[in-house]
Design a protein around this motif. Structure first.
Motif, PDB file in Angstrom:
ATOM      1  N   LEU A 112     -31.549  36.727   6.186  1.00  0.00           N
ATOM      2  CA  LEU A 112     -30.146  37.038   6.478  1.00  0.00           C
ATOM      3  C   LEU A 112     -29.296  36.963   5.217  1.00  0.00           C
ATOM      4  O   LEU A 112     -28.426  37.803   5.004  1.00  0.00           O
ATOM      5  CB  LEU A 112     -29.588  36.084   7.540  1.00  0.00           C
ATOM      6  N   LYS A 113     -29.563  35.967   4.363  1.00  0.00           N
ATOM      7  CA  LYS A 113     -28.786  35.833   3.126  1.00  0.00           C
ATOM      8  C   LYS A 113     -29.062  36.985   2.169  1.00  0.00           C
ATOM      9  O   LYS A 113     -28.144  37.534   1.567  1.00  0.00           O
ATOM     10  CB  LYS A 113     -29.110  34.511   2.433  1.00  0.00           C
ATOM     11  N   ASN A 114     -30.330  37.368   2.029  1.00  0.00           N
ATOM     12  CA  ASN A 114     -30.700  38.363   1.022  1.00  0.00           C
ATOM     13  C   ASN A 114     -30.588  39.801   1.499  1.00  0.00           C
ATOM     14  O   ASN A 114     -30.175  40.671   0.748  1.00  0.00           O
ATOM     15  CB  ASN A 114     -32.126  38.105   0.524  1.00  0.00           C
ATOM     16  N   GLU A 115     -30.994  40.069   2.726  1.00  0.00           N
ATOM     17  CA  GLU A 115     -31.042  41.450   3.218  1.00  0.00           C
ATOM     18  C   GLU A 115     -30.072  41.719   4.359  1.00  0.00           C
ATOM     19  O   GLU A 115     -29.846  42.865   4.720  1.00  0.00           O
ATOM     20  CB  GLU A 115     -32.469  41.780   3.655  1.00  0.00           C
ATOM     21  N   GLU A 158     -20.005  40.772   9.151  1.00  0.00           N
ATOM     22  CA  GLU A 158     -18.736  40.369   8.554  1.00  0.00           C
ATOM     23  C   GLU A 158     -17.684  40.285   9.646  1.00  0.00           C
ATOM     24  O   GLU A 158     -17.520  41.210  10.438  1.00  0.00           O
ATOM     25  CB  GLU A 158     -18.296  41.378   7.499  1.00  0.00           C
ATOM     26  N   ARG A 159     -16.993  39.175   9.699  1.00  0.00           N
ATOM     27  CA  ARG A 159     -15.868  39.023  10.621  1.00  0.00           C
ATOM     28  C   ARG A 159     -14.597  39.092   9.782  1.00  0.00           C
ATOM     29  O   ARG A 159     -14.427  38.328   8.835  1.00  0.00           O
ATOM     30  CB  ARG A 159     -15.961  37.688  11.361  1.00  0.00           C
ATOM     31  N   VAL A 188     -20.987  35.877   9.833  1.00  0.00           N
ATOM     32  CA  VAL A 188     -21.569  35.119  10.941  1.00  0.00           C
ATOM     33  C   VAL A 188     -22.935  35.693  11.294  1.00  0.00           C
ATOM     34  O   VAL A 188     -23.214  36.871  11.055  1.00  0.00           O
ATOM     35  CB  VAL A 188     -20.655  35.130  12.188  1.00  0.00           C
ATOM     36  N   ALA A 189     -23.791  34.848  11.858  1.00  0.00           N
ATOM     37  CA  ALA A 189     -25.109  35.285  12.301  1.00  0.00           C
ATOM     38  C   ALA A 189     -24.993  35.843  13.717  1.00  0.00           C
ATOM     39  O   ALA A 189     -24.241  35.347  14.540  1.00  0.00           O
ATOM     40  CB  ALA A 189     -26.089  34.127  12.277  1.00  0.00           C
ATOM     41  N   SER A 190     -25.770  36.889  13.982  1.00  0.00           N
ATOM     42  CA  SER A 190     -25.765  37.538  15.285  1.00  0.00           C
ATOM     43  C   SER A 190     -27.210  37.782  15.708  1.00  0.00           C
ATOM     44  O   SER A 190     -28.094  37.931  14.868  1.00  0.00           O
ATOM     45  CB  SER A 190     -25.012  38.867  15.173  1.00  0.00           C
ATOM     46  N   PHE A 191     -27.465  37.832  17.010  1.00  0.00           N
ATOM     47  CA  PHE A 191     -28.804  38.090  17.524  1.00  0.00           C
ATOM     48  C   PHE A 191     -28.724  39.095  18.656  1.00  0.00           C
ATOM     49  O   PHE A 191     -27.867  38.991  19.538  1.00  0.00           O
ATOM     50  CB  PHE A 191     -29.458  36.799  18.033  1.00  0.00           C
ATOM     51  N   LYS A 192     -29.605  40.091  18.611  1.00  0.00           N
ATOM     52  CA  LYS A 192     -29.705  41.068  19.692  1.00  0.00           C
ATOM     53  C   LYS A 192     -31.142  41.018  20.207  1.00  0.00           C
ATOM     54  O   LYS A 192     -32.093  41.232  19.455  1.00  0.00           O
ATOM     55  CB  LYS A 192     -29.379  42.473  19.201  1.00  0.00           C
ATOM     56  N   ALA A 193     -31.290  40.714  21.492  1.00  0.00           N
ATOM     57  CA  ALA A 193     -32.615  40.562  22.089  1.00  0.00           C
ATOM     58  C   ALA A 193     -33.344  41.898  22.141  1.00  0.00           C
ATOM     59  O   ALA A 193     -32.748  42.942  22.410  1.00  0.00           O
ATOM     60  CB  ALA A 193     -32.492  39.987  23.490  1.00  0.00           C
ATOM     61  N   GLY A 194     -34.661  41.852  21.917  1.00  0.00           N
ATOM     62  CA  GLY A 194     -35.508  43.033  22.005  1.00  0.00           C
ATOM     63  C   GLY A 194     -35.964  43.273  23.438  1.00  0.00           C
ATOM     64  O   GLY A 194     -35.757  42.442  24.336  1.00  0.00           O
ATOM     65  N   SER A 195     -36.617  44.392  23.668  1.00  0.00           N
ATOM     66  CA  SER A 195     -36.997  44.795  25.020  1.00  0.00           C
ATOM     67  C   SER A 195     -37.978  43.838  25.689  1.00  0.00           C
ATOM     68  O   SER A 195     -37.829  43.506  26.866  1.00  0.00           O
ATOM     69  CB  SER A 195     -37.578  46.208  25.007  1.00  0.00           C
TER      70      SER A 195
END
Length: 90
Positions: free
Chosen positions: A36-39, A54-55, A76-83
């Motif tokens: 997350l920090k690098n990419e 970015e907020r 901020v960190a965000s997560f989107k669940a996969g199928s």
């Protein structure tokens, strides 16, 4: 489930000692953080995608004093669940 319970689960499923499972889990979490920090994104196919978003800076209100305050921009960190994850919990 907390980290300790997750370590026990990983140790049992993978046939590892508790210490090895702790090191493995810590390494995975460190890898996600570095990604997350690098990419700005870490994709685990079928499980989900972690991303850094970015907020924008904005105006807010202090609920105690009702005064306007400036809230600075931040990432901020965000997560989107996969199928597969979505199907498993339904």
């Amino acid at each position: 489930m907390g980290k300790a319970e997750l370590v026990l689960f990983v140790a049992e499923k993978a046939g590892l000692s508790k210490a090895d499972a702790t090191r493995a889990l810590d390494a995975v979490l460190e890898g996600i953080t570095e990604g997350l920090k690098n990419e700005g994104k870490v994709a685990l196919v079928g499980f989900g995608t972690f991303s850094a978003k970015e907020r924008a800076a904005r105006e807010g209100i202090n609920p105690l004093t009702k005064e306007a305050i400036k809230i600075p921009a931040k990432t901020v960190a965000s997560f989107k669940a996969g199928s597969k994850l979505k199907d498993a919990i339904n």
